[in-house]
Write an enzyme that holds these catalytic residues in place. Sequence first.
Site, PDB file in Angstrom:
ATOM      1  N   ASP A  11      37.136  51.600  43.691  1.00 47.68           N
ATOM      2  CA  ASP A  11      37.718  50.305  44.008  1.00 47.68           C
ATOM      3  C   ASP A  11      39.240  50.481  43.947  1.00 47.68           C
ATOM      4  O   ASP A  11      39.736  51.488  43.404  1.00 47.68           O
ATOM      5  CB  ASP A  11      37.220  49.278  42.989  1.00 47.68           C
ATOM      6  CG  ASP A  11      37.877  47.918  43.165  1.00 47.68           C
ATOM      7  OD1 ASP A  11      37.932  47.426  44.313  1.00 47.68           O
ATOM      8  OD2 ASP A  11      38.337  47.349  42.155  1.00 47.68           O
ATOM      9  N   ASP A  13      42.179  47.557  43.546  1.00 51.17           N
ATOM     10  CA  ASP A  13      42.883  46.705  42.584  1.00 51.17           C
ATOM     11  C   ASP A  13      42.142  46.687  41.245  1.00 51.17           C
ATOM     12  O   ASP A  13      40.954  46.358  41.182  1.00 51.17           O
ATOM     13  CB  ASP A  13      42.982  45.272  43.121  1.00 51.17           C
ATOM     14  CG  ASP A  13      43.687  45.203  44.456  1.00 51.17           C
ATOM     15  OD1 ASP A  13      44.889  44.934  44.485  1.00 51.17           O
ATOM     16  OD2 ASP A  13      43.018  45.423  45.499  1.00 51.17           O
TER      17      ASP A  13
END
Length: 221
Positions: A11, A13
């Site tokens: 991922d 952020d």
Amino acid sequence: MFSDVQAVLFDLDGTLIDSAPDLGAAADKMRVDRGLPSLPAELYRPMAGAGARGMLQIAFGMSPQDTEFAAMREEFFVNYERCMTERTYAFEGVQALLQTLEQRGLPWGVVTNKSERFTLPLTRSMPLFAGAGAVVSGDTTPHAKPHPAPLLEAARRMGIDPQSCIYVGDDARDIEAGRAAGMRTVAAVYGYLGTQHDTTAWNADAEINSPAALLQLLPGA
């Protein structure tokens, strides 16, 4: 330790980069522009992984069901575009982690729910991402996480069997998406975590308290 790992997907952020300061600033500017008092950055931080939805929820108590949500979201997007590289940086240890993966011959990529409108300019502005084998955004496929489609697309682009990938993320939907894609999953508990702070309930295959800790789970440790 995981065996037979051929690629690592992350991922963005809250897992590789800390973008909460810029996301919070974009939402807080909307408050200030309306004559409302500024909110502490700490209030925005836990919901940074939810993007505009999370930031507008904190700033205005607003949900996607509100009639003004679409207009407010676009205003937030414009604000964020103007500031998204001002305060965003890689978490400590991320650069060394990615360099080590490359040294071990393990390709890596990014799968985020951030739209390409932001993902591509942001990753292109950070030399850190030059080695990414794939960057898949929330609107790259018809579905966003927790649907497995973005993760499967990243594996396809990298030419790796999904079952030979692990996916690392800091939100329950990351783990759900990884499992649905047939990947092994790692919860990055140093990240934003959203509203579900009991990470054990996510049923990830492993948890890490820092980016560097991932290396202990991979071949070559």
